[in-house]
Write an enzyme that holds these catalytic residues in place. Structure first.
Site, short mmCIF file in Angstrom:
data_model
loop_
_atom_site.label_atom_id
_atom_site.label_comp_id
_atom_site.label_asym_id
_atom_site.label_seq_id
_atom_site.Cartn_x
_atom_site.Cartn_y
_atom_site.Cartn_z
N ARG A 57 4.00 -11.30 4.50
CA ARG A 57 5.45 -11.01 4.45
C ARG A 57 5.98 -10.38 5.74
NH1 ARG A 57 6.94 -8.26 -1.20
NH2 ARG A 57 9.05 -8.67 -0.52
N HIS A 83 -1.55 -16.11 8.71
CA HIS A 83 -0.88 -14.81 8.78
C HIS A 83 -1.73 -13.75 9.46
CE1 HIS A 83 2.15 -16.64 6.37
NE2 HIS A 83 1.32 -16.87 5.38
N PRO A 93 0.79 -1.21 0.00
CA PRO A 93 0.00 0.00 0.00
C PRO A 93 0.83 1.27 0.00
CG PRO A 93 -0.21 -1.24 2.07
CD PRO A 93 0.94 -1.76 1.33
N GLU A 94 0.42 2.18 -0.82
CA GLU A 94 0.95 3.53 -0.79
C GLU A 94 -0.14 4.40 -0.17
OE1 GLU A 94 2.85 4.67 -4.49
OE2 GLU A 94 3.19 2.58 -5.02
#
Length: 279
Positions: free
Chosen positions: A115, A96, A2-3
């Site tokens: 991640r 996760h 995400p930006e």
DNA sequence: AGACGTACCTGACCGC
DNA sequence: TGCGGTCAGGTACGTC
């Protein structure tokens, strides 16, 4: 992934569910993400009321009634999901699911991050801007602090490429690889150009293009949110057509241009641009 | 001080 | 089908 626009979309989706609610229970399934959770993380969250969900750059900021603020960064693969009492489960891999917050309205907020490049911190609200993650951030692209004058100041003497300079969160906060490529394409500037070589009129154009690209992406995020948050509580990803990003060897979208999009690698990351219209 | 490279992780995808 | 290689939108930190 995400930006800034994606984080803003997450904030928009999450705030109506979370603001005003009390965190009845907080759980983490491992001691760390990218960094260790702060000491007594769950205890410090439990029983607090969420006063406001804000955002600074790519950080979500949860203002708590305990005079602390929860700072959350999604890294590359972080997602927040909303689980409603009788609604569908989020389609993320539960292996996760690292943070689970149970709220007083019987909704659960799940942070999932395969991640684990994301991270969270708790910091006193009164000194929020002194927090180590926030202290050195540059202006918001949509805010008043971002101007061509500011860019000129920051780019002066910089041998670094304009691509690298725009990714530097101290110069402008919230841009990532995709939106830097998009903004440079729109401004007609090659990503390799040394920052100091861009003249004032092109900096003015760049400033406008950064603002437009980010503004349009936020708008697109807000509209996609309505569609898919209803069927699936996972927030964070939205479909968006990019003009150059990921379009290597496809035609430039400017109607008067016959060029093809090129991909180069700068500081280990892909840059996409049109060699015919970016100089 | 500034500019690099590297590390941190898992999953998706591609070619064989 | 399975395997190895490559790539991915993030930031912090070490080194020159």
């Amino acid at each position: 992934m995400p930006e800034l626009p994606e984080v803003e979309t997450v904030r928009t989706g999450l705030s109506p569910v979370i603001e005003g609610e009390t965190i009845i229970d907080a759980n983490i399934n491992r001691p760390n993400l990218r960094f260790a959770f702060p000491p007594r993380f769950c205890e410090r969250l439990t029983g607090s009321r969420v006063i406001k969900l804000g955002r600074r750059a790519k950080y979500l900021l949860m203002t708590l009634s305990t005079d602390e603020t929860l700072i959350a960064h999604l890294g590359m693969s972080g997602r927040f999901s909303i689980v409603t009492p009788d609604g569908p489960q989020p389609n993320t891999n539960p292996a996760h699911d690292h943070v689970v917050l149970r709220l007083s309205n019987d909704h659960c907020i799940i942070y999932n991050d395969p991640r684990r490049f994301g991270f969270m911190d708790l910091t006193p609200s009164a000194t929020l801007n002194e927090n180590r993650f926030l202290a050195d951030l540059g202006p918001e692209p949509m805010g008043n602090g971002f101007s061509s004058k500011w860019l000129a100041e920051k780019f002066a003497g910089k041998t670094q490429s304009v691509k690298a300079a725009l990714l530097d969160q101290r110069i402008i906060a919230g841009l990532g690889n995709i939106y830097v490529c998009e903004a440079l394409y729109r401004a007609g500037i090659r990503p390799q150009t040394p920052a100091k070589e861009i003249d004032p009129s092109r900096l003015e154009r760049l400033t406008i293009c950064v603002r437009d690209v980010i503004g349009e992406a936020i708008k697109a995020g807000g509209s996609t949110l309505r569609d898919f948050a209803a069927s699936d509580g996972a927030l964070g990803y939205f479909q968006h057509r990019f003009s150059v990003y990921g379009r290597e060897s496809e035609p430039c979208l400017r109607s008067e241009c016959a060029g093809k999009v090129s991909r180069i690698v700068q500081s280990g990351r892909s840059s996409f641009y049109c060699p015919d219209c970016q100089h």
